[in-house]
Motif scaffolding. Sequence first.
Motif, PDB file in Angstrom:
ATOM      1  N   UNK A 161     -34.102 -35.201 -20.163  1.00  0.00           N
ATOM      2  CA  UNK A 161     -35.325 -34.834 -19.443  1.00  0.00           C
ATOM      3  C   UNK A 161     -35.844 -33.494 -19.958  1.00  0.00           C
ATOM      4  N   UNK A 162     -34.928 -32.551 -20.219  1.00  0.00           N
ATOM      5  CA  UNK A 162     -35.340 -31.268 -20.779  1.00  0.00           C
ATOM      6  C   UNK A 162     -35.955 -31.448 -22.170  1.00  0.00           C
TER       7      UNK A 162
ATOM      8  N   UNK B 135     -40.827 -31.425 -25.428  1.00  0.00           N
ATOM      9  CA  UNK B 135     -41.752 -32.119 -26.332  1.00  0.00           C
ATOM     10  C   UNK B 135     -43.183 -32.082 -25.812  1.00  0.00           C
ATOM     11  N   UNK B 136     -43.334 -32.209 -24.506  1.00  0.00           N
ATOM     12  CA  UNK B 136     -44.681 -32.145 -23.917  1.00  0.00           C
ATOM     13  C   UNK B 136     -45.301 -30.763 -24.130  1.00  0.00           C
ATOM     14  N   UNK B 137     -44.504 -29.717 -23.936  1.00  0.00           N
ATOM     15  CA  UNK B 137     -45.015 -28.370 -24.192  1.00  0.00           C
ATOM     16  C   UNK B 137     -45.252 -28.144 -25.677  1.00  0.00           C
TER      17      UNK B 137
ATOM     18  N   UNK C 240     -35.277 -35.693 -31.882  1.00  0.00           N
ATOM     19  CA  UNK C 240     -36.026 -36.378 -30.825  1.00  0.00           C
ATOM     20  C   UNK C 240     -37.176 -35.494 -30.348  1.00  0.00           C
ATOM     21  N   UNK C 241     -36.906 -34.226 -30.140  1.00  0.00           N
ATOM     22  CA  UNK C 241     -37.914 -33.246 -29.717  1.00  0.00           C
ATOM     23  C   UNK C 241     -39.089 -33.223 -30.696  1.00  0.00           C
TER      24      UNK C 241
ATOM     25  N   UNK D  59     -42.811 -34.740 -30.088  1.00  0.00           N
ATOM     26  CA  UNK D  59     -43.902 -33.770 -30.189  1.00  0.00           C
ATOM     27  C   UNK D  59     -44.931 -34.176 -31.226  1.00  0.00           C
ATOM     28  N   UNK D  60     -44.475 -34.665 -32.355  1.00  0.00           N
ATOM     29  CA  UNK D  60     -45.393 -35.129 -33.406  1.00  0.00           C
ATOM     30  C   UNK D  60     -46.212 -36.314 -32.926  1.00  0.00           C
ATOM     31  N   UNK D  61     -45.542 -37.261 -32.298  1.00  0.00           N
ATOM     32  CA  UNK D  61     -46.234 -38.441 -31.771  1.00  0.00           C
ATOM     33  C   UNK D  61     -47.278 -38.036 -30.743  1.00  0.00           C
ATOM     34  N   UNK D  62     -46.887 -37.184 -29.815  1.00  0.00           N
ATOM     35  CA  UNK D  62     -47.824 -36.732 -28.782  1.00  0.00           C
ATOM     36  C   UNK D  62     -49.005 -35.978 -29.354  1.00  0.00           C
ATOM     37  N   UNK D  63     -48.750 -35.162 -30.360  1.00  0.00           N
ATOM     38  CA  UNK D  63     -49.829 -34.390 -30.973  1.00  0.00           C
ATOM     39  C   UNK D  63     -50.831 -35.303 -31.668  1.00  0.00           C
ATOM     40  N   UNK D  64     -50.346 -36.274 -32.412  1.00  0.00           N
ATOM     41  CA  UNK D  64     -51.237 -37.203 -33.109  1.00  0.00           C
ATOM     42  C   UNK D  64     -52.072 -38.000 -32.103  1.00  0.00           C
ATOM     43  N   UNK D  65     -51.438 -38.488 -31.056  1.00  0.00           N
ATOM     44  CA  UNK D  65     -52.167 -39.256 -30.038  1.00  0.00           C
ATOM     45  C   UNK D  65     -53.188 -38.380 -29.320  1.00  0.00           C
ATOM     46  N   UNK D  66     -52.791 -37.159 -28.933  1.00  0.00           N
ATOM     47  CA  UNK D  66     -53.718 -36.258 -28.241  1.00  0.00           C
ATOM     48  C   UNK D  66     -54.917 -35.903 -29.116  1.00  0.00           C
ATOM     49  N   UNK D  67     -54.682 -35.682 -30.400  1.00  0.00           N
ATOM     50  CA  UNK D  67     -55.787 -35.376 -31.310  1.00  0.00           C
ATOM     51  C   UNK D  67     -56.762 -36.553 -31.396  1.00  0.00           C
TER      52      UNK D  67
END
Length: 114
Positions: A6-7, A12-14, A61-62, A66-74
Amino acid sequence: MNKAWTFVLFGSLFEVGWVIGLKHSSDVMTWTATIAAIVLSFGFLIKATQMSLPVGTAYAVFAGLGTTGTVIAEMVFFDVPFQMAKVLLILVLLIGVVGLKLVTGNSQEQGGKS
């Protein structure tokens, strides 16, 4: 999901927040938020590795999340064009991240306990 993972997820979200912040920050408030996200991101990662997770697996994993989230958010928030090749490569990355999580058992102990 146990507490250490969970941490890693929160870290990763941050990470998504600070990576986007590096590109889009333009004033004191946004730079302050970016710096806070960096501290929180790595703080969560450090806490996860102190609890029970191997550093290499937790970091992979972190970074993958994080990379996946960044690409999707962009793509969603900043109108970066959708590219099928990019999405397929992100899926390969996620498969690797999930695989690492699955093969990292909860039985690993820290320190020299015997």
